[in-house]
Write a protein that holds these residues in place. Structure first.
Motif, PDB file in Angstrom:
ATOM      1  N   PRO A 149     -12.134  22.712  47.109  1.00  0.00           N
ATOM      2  CA  PRO A 149     -13.469  22.126  46.916  1.00  0.00           C
ATOM      3  C   PRO A 149     -13.576  20.698  47.421  1.00  0.00           C
ATOM      4  CG  PRO A 149     -12.663  23.099  44.896  1.00  0.00           C
ATOM      5  CD  PRO A 149     -11.516  23.033  45.823  1.00  0.00           C
ATOM      6  N   VAL A 190     -12.341  19.657  50.370  1.00  0.00           N
ATOM      7  CA  VAL A 190     -12.304  19.615  51.834  1.00  0.00           C
ATOM      8  C   VAL A 190     -13.644  19.112  52.369  1.00  0.00           C
ATOM      9  CG1 VAL A 190     -12.208  21.059  53.884  1.00  0.00           C
ATOM     10  CG2 VAL A 190     -10.586  21.402  52.066  1.00  0.00           C
ATOM     11  N   PRO A 191     -13.630  18.102  53.251  1.00  0.00           N
ATOM     12  CA  PRO A 191     -14.886  17.512  53.721  1.00  0.00           C
ATOM     13  C   PRO A 191     -15.584  18.382  54.742  1.00  0.00           C
ATOM     14  CG  PRO A 191     -13.037  16.431  54.757  1.00  0.00           C
ATOM     15  CD  PRO A 191     -12.460  17.419  53.794  1.00  0.00           C
ATOM     16  N   GLY A 192     -15.919  19.620  54.368  1.00  0.00           N
ATOM     17  CA  GLY A 192     -16.536  20.547  55.312  1.00  0.00           C
ATOM     18  C   GLY A 192     -17.884  20.055  55.790  1.00  0.00           C
ATOM     19  N   SER A 193     -18.648  19.488  54.852  1.00  0.00           N
ATOM     20  CA  SER A 193     -19.991  19.039  55.185  1.00  0.00           C
ATOM     21  C   SER A 193     -19.936  17.895  56.200  1.00  0.00           C
ATOM     22  CB  SER A 193     -20.671  18.606  53.894  1.00  0.00           C
ATOM     23  OG  SER A 193     -21.784  17.839  54.159  1.00  0.00           O
TER      24      SER A 193
END
Lengths: 147, 251
Positions: free
Chosen positions: A86, A88-91
């Motif tokens: 949760p 992880v800087p995916g955005s």
């Protein structure tokens, strides 16, 4: 917030299934993920930066993972991956890519550095927890003092 | 010589399973050394990188044995790593003999995935929907993210099955996932396109290589750590390229 935590639990457990972790670590991995996400969301409300919140959450998740890994005799990776997913800087990574696609290189660099910092904070948390659980056993030395 | 040969087979099989299914390098080295030492072999050395295993040991009065194997595939199946760990632990404390250990390892080598493939597709969808909500989408955006996540996962696994090129499969999966997300928003299902696409892409994130890279670098396996980091970077880049292509084409 409650709804977010429920979604986070579902997403984390799904992630654990994607990486095919052992069955008895599914729920626990999900709970670790929920805890780290809660820390990551709550700390910025008290005036801390997102990067710092990420590293605190990551340290918590990785330490718990190592603890449960010892307890249940399962490789720590099976808990660590759901625990940190949760964070992880995916955005940010996506918006970095979007900025580069649209030719806005300055914004892309700015977002890219933020992405790198957040990923670095996650890595720092994992390293820190690993270091705590290796006290005495030793990994890597600088001086040969015991000779 | 028979004992050394048998132990060599067991060690190489255990190491191959662990390395193939996503164990950290230091764990493989440690497991192999422990098992060989438990079988009363001297002078045990193992060297493991991301793509190969070298192991050498000495049986009393018979000289040294040394073998290496090359590991081509790297899958995600942490369950098998845990199972091999269990076998090696039982072998080291003397609960099972070397023959039993060998049989168990062969069984583990043959077992299919821990979860059926449809469950993995479904989980990708759930993860996609959940993350699209966590990254700021609305409740309505979880449905298109779910659909796009399932599609991306199906394409990832099927394309990989036929073409056998991992990076291309990831590229195609990201491209198709992005295209489906754009199409669904165009049809009016879901509103926040960015959040839907992020959710769709999250299940493709190379979690195992990334965490293992950090662990390997920290525990001193510099070669393995850097190479795993490079693998994770290439995967991320192919995902980014796939999604960039679909955005450029369809938006």
């Amino acid at each position: 917030m409650i709804l977010e935590l429920i979604f986070c639990f579902l997403a984390t457990v799904s992630f654990a299934i994607i990486f095919s972790v052992p069955r008895n670590s599914l729920i626990l991995g999900g709970l670790i993920g929920v805890l780290s996400f809660a820390i990551f969301r709550i700390l910025p409300e008290y005036g801390m930066t997102a990067i710092f919140a990420t590293s605190v959450a990551s340290i918590t998740a990785a330490t718990l993972s190592h603890f449960f890994a010892r307890r249940f005799r399962i490789p720590a990776t099976a808990f660590t991956i759901p625990g940190i997913i949760p964070l992880v800087p995916g955005s940010r990574a996506y918006f970095t890519m979007l900025a580069f696609v649209e030719g806005d290189y300055l914004l892309g660099l700015e977002l890219g550095i933020e992405t790198m910092l957040q990923a670095g904070a996650i890595a720092a948390g994992i390293v820190f927890a690993l270091a705590i659980f290796s006290f005495g056993k030793g990994i890597g030395h600088r001086y040969e003092t015991n000779r | 010589m028979a004992k050394a040969d048998e132990m060599m087979d067991i060690c190489l099989l255990a190491g191959e399973i662990m390395l193939t299914y996503g164990a950290e390098t230091y764990r493989v080295e440690e497991t192999l050394e422990r098992m060989a030492k438990a079988a009363n072999l001297k002078n045990v050395h193992s060297f493991v990188t991301t793509t190969g295993i070298f192991i050498s040991f000495e049986e009393n009065g018979h000289g040294d044995v040394m073998q290496m194997i090359r590991v081509d595939d790297r899958y995600h199946d942490l369950n098998k790593v845990a199972l091999v760990n269990q076998v090696s632990r039982e072998f080291v404390i003397g609960e099972i003999t070397s023959e039993e250990a060998h049989d168990k390892l062969k069984d583990i080598y043959r077992t299919p995935l821990n979860y059926p493939i449809w469950l993995i597709h479904f989980a990708s969808g759930i993860a996609g929907g959940g993350f699209s909500y966590l990254f700021g989408g609305g409740i309505k955006d979880t449905l298109p993210a779910f659909i796009a996540g399932v599609t991306a996962s199906v394409f990832l696994i099927e394309v990989e099955k036929y073409l056998k090129v991992k990076f291309f499969a990831e590229f195609i999966a990201a491209f198709v996932g992005g295209t489906v997300a754009i199409a669904l928003v165009f049809l009016g299902i879901g509103t926040n396109l960015n959040q839907i696409i992020i959710g769709t892409l999250m299940p493709l994130v190379p979690g195992v290589p990334l965490t293992n890279a950090v662990r390997d670098l920290m525990s001193g396996d510099l070669v393995a750590g850097v190479s795993r980091g490079a693998e994770a970077t290439i995967t991320s880049l192919s995902i980014a390229t796939g999604i960039a292509l679909s955005i450029t084409l369809f938006l």
